[in-house]
Design an enzyme around this catalytic site. Structure first.
Site, PDB file in Angstrom:
ATOM      1  N   CYS A  62       0.848  -1.204   0.000  1.00  0.00           N
ATOM      2  CA  CYS A  62       0.000   0.000   0.000  1.00  0.00           C
ATOM      3  C   CYS A  62       0.877   1.245   0.000  1.00  0.00           C
ATOM      4  O   CYS A  62       1.724   1.422   0.882  1.00  0.00           O
ATOM      5  CB  CYS A  62      -0.906  -0.011   1.233  1.00  0.00           C
ATOM      6  N   CYS A  77       0.590   3.291   3.199  1.00  0.00           N
ATOM      7  CA  CYS A  77       1.311   2.665   4.316  1.00  0.00           C
ATOM      8  C   CYS A  77       2.812   2.919   4.172  1.00  0.00           C
ATOM      9  O   CYS A  77       3.515   3.129   5.167  1.00  0.00           O
ATOM     10  CB  CYS A  77       1.022   1.171   4.366  1.00  0.00           C
ATOM     11  N   ASP A 121      -0.793  16.394  -1.223  1.00  0.00           N
ATOM     12  CA  ASP A 121      -1.080  15.539  -2.370  1.00  0.00           C
ATOM     13  C   ASP A 121      -0.017  15.791  -3.441  1.00  0.00           C
ATOM     14  O   ASP A 121       0.361  16.921  -3.718  1.00  0.00           O
ATOM     15  CB  ASP A 121      -2.483  15.838  -2.923  1.00  0.00           C
ATOM     16  N   ASN A 158     -13.263   9.765  -1.490  1.00  0.00           N
ATOM     17  CA  ASN A 158     -13.732   8.898  -2.564  1.00  0.00           C
ATOM     18  C   ASN A 158     -13.769   7.458  -2.055  1.00  0.00           C
ATOM     19  O   ASN A 158     -12.859   7.025  -1.346  1.00  0.00           O
ATOM     20  CB  ASN A 158     -12.805   9.013  -3.774  1.00  0.00           C
ATOM     21  N   GLY A 170     -14.487   6.850  -7.416  1.00  0.00           N
ATOM     22  CA  GLY A 170     -13.230   7.391  -7.929  1.00  0.00           C
ATOM     23  C   GLY A 170     -12.037   7.176  -7.023  1.00  0.00           C
ATOM     24  O   GLY A 170     -11.024   7.867  -7.132  1.00  0.00           O
ATOM     25  N   HIS A 190      -6.397   3.026   0.632  1.00  0.00           N
ATOM     26  CA  HIS A 190      -6.120   3.307   2.051  1.00  0.00           C
ATOM     27  C   HIS A 190      -6.910   4.570   2.353  1.00  0.00           C
ATOM     28  O   HIS A 190      -6.660   5.619   1.738  1.00  0.00           O
ATOM     29  CB  HIS A 190      -4.608   3.495   2.259  1.00  0.00           C
ATOM     30  N   HIS A 231      -8.535   7.891   2.967  1.00  0.00           N
ATOM     31  CA  HIS A 231      -7.923   9.221   3.027  1.00  0.00           C
ATOM     32  C   HIS A 231      -8.973  10.294   2.818  1.00  0.00           C
ATOM     33  O   HIS A 231      -9.958  10.093   2.106  1.00  0.00           O
ATOM     34  CB  HIS A 231      -6.791   9.360   2.005  1.00  0.00           C
ATOM     35  N   HIS A 253      -9.341  14.103   1.471  1.00  0.00           N
ATOM     36  CA  HIS A 253      -8.748  15.226   0.749  1.00  0.00           C
ATOM     37  C   HIS A 253      -9.216  16.520   1.408  1.00  0.00           C
ATOM     38  O   HIS A 253     -10.428  16.722   1.578  1.00  0.00           O
ATOM     39  CB  HIS A 253      -9.224  15.260  -0.704  1.00  0.00           C
TER      40      HIS A 253
HETATM   41  P1  5GP Z   1      -8.208   8.998  -4.608  1.00  0.00           P
HETATM   42  O1  5GP Z   1      -8.572   9.138  -6.051  1.00  0.00           O
HETATM   43  O2  5GP Z   1      -7.822   7.584  -4.242  1.00  0.00           O
HETATM   44  O3  5GP Z   1      -9.250   9.584  -3.694  1.00  0.00           O
HETATM   45  O4  5GP Z   1      -6.965   9.937  -4.415  1.00  0.00           O
HETATM   46  C1  5GP Z   1      -5.650   9.490  -4.280  1.00  0.00           C
HETATM   47  C2  5GP Z   1      -4.778  10.738  -4.183  1.00  0.00           C
HETATM   48  O5  5GP Z   1      -3.501  10.320  -3.780  1.00  0.00           O
HETATM   49  C3  5GP Z   1      -4.635  11.482  -5.518  1.00  0.00           C
HETATM   50  O6  5GP Z   1      -5.065  12.827  -5.354  1.00  0.00           O
HETATM   51  C4  5GP Z   1      -3.140  11.387  -5.812  1.00  0.00           C
HETATM   52  O7  5GP Z   1      -2.614  12.553  -6.394  1.00  0.00           O
HETATM   53  C5  5GP Z   1      -2.543  11.100  -4.444  1.00  0.00           C
HETATM   54  N1  5GP Z   1      -1.313  10.311  -4.476  1.00  0.00           N
HETATM   55  C6  5GP Z   1      -1.132   9.141  -5.143  1.00  0.00           C
HETATM   56  N2  5GP Z   1       0.109   8.678  -4.935  1.00  0.00           N
HETATM   57  C7  5GP Z   1       0.723   9.574  -4.108  1.00  0.00           C
HETATM   58  C8  5GP Z   1       2.032   9.637  -3.539  1.00  0.00           C
HETATM   59  O8  5GP Z   1       2.888   8.769  -3.736  1.00  0.00           O
HETATM   60  N3  5GP Z   1       2.302  10.698  -2.738  1.00  0.00           N
HETATM   61  C9  5GP Z   1       1.384  11.680  -2.499  1.00  0.00           C
HETATM   62  N4  5GP Z   1       1.770  12.681  -1.699  1.00  0.00           N
HETATM   63  N5  5GP Z   1       0.138  11.645  -3.009  1.00  0.00           N
HETATM   64  C10 5GP Z   1      -0.186  10.611  -3.814  1.00  0.00           C
HETATM   65 ZN    ZN Z   2      -2.297   1.255   3.676  1.00  0.00          ZN
END
Ligand code: 5GP
Ligand code: ZN
Length: 114
Positions: free
Chosen positions: A4, A7, A30, A87, A93, A98, A100, A102
């Site tokens: 992950c 993680c 992000d 999301n 989306g 994991h 999170h 935003h």
């Molecule tokens: P989701 O679409 O799953 O709600 O959003 C995942 C978010 O994680 C996206 O906005 C993406 O830019 C961010 N993200 C993905 N990989 C990484 C990473 O390695 N580091 C950081 N800081 N953000 C990440």
């Molecule tokens: Zn995780």
């Protein structure tokens, strides 16, 4: 969870710009911001999504919102406003599996959701 990405960020195996950390919560910028302020706030525990929250997680989820509130003030968007987005699953989306939250702000956000 060894595979992950969040993680790995929690375990500092992948670098990130950390804005807040305690025993149970991490907040970091992000990597692909959609607004001047775009922070991800996560439980350190590997919870996949909202679908996987259990009663024992209630305190950390509540504390995440206290962290979000403080970060919004620190980052200067508490007055101007911001959006908290989680999301969930494919149709929601969710890309990273994991949980999170935003924290997005610093500009007037569109009203489009779907
Ligand atoms: P989701 O679409 O799953 O709600 O959003 C995942 C978010 O994680 C996206 O906005 C993406 O830019 C961010 N993200 C993905 N990989 C990484 C990473 O390695 N580091 C950081 N800081 N953000 C990440
Ligand atoms: Zn995780």
């Amino acid at each position: 969870m060894s595979d992950c990405i969040f993680c790995k960020i929690v375990n500092k195996e992948i670098p990130s710009e950390i804005l807040y950390e305690d025993d149970n919560i991490l907040a970091f910028k992000d990597i692909n911001p959609v607004a001047p302020v775009h922070v991800l706030v996560i439980p350190k525990k590997h919870i996949i999504s909202v679908n996987d929250i259990i009663d024992q997680d209630v305190q950390v989820i509540g504390n995440i919102f206290v962290v979000i509130k403080k970060l919004a003030t620190q980052l200067g968007v508490a007055e101007s406003g911001y959006r908290v987005v989680t999301n969930t699953g494919k149709d929601g989306g969710q890309v990273v599996g994991h949980l999170h939250f935003h924290l997005i702000g610093g500009k007037e956000l569109g009203i489009k959701i779907g």
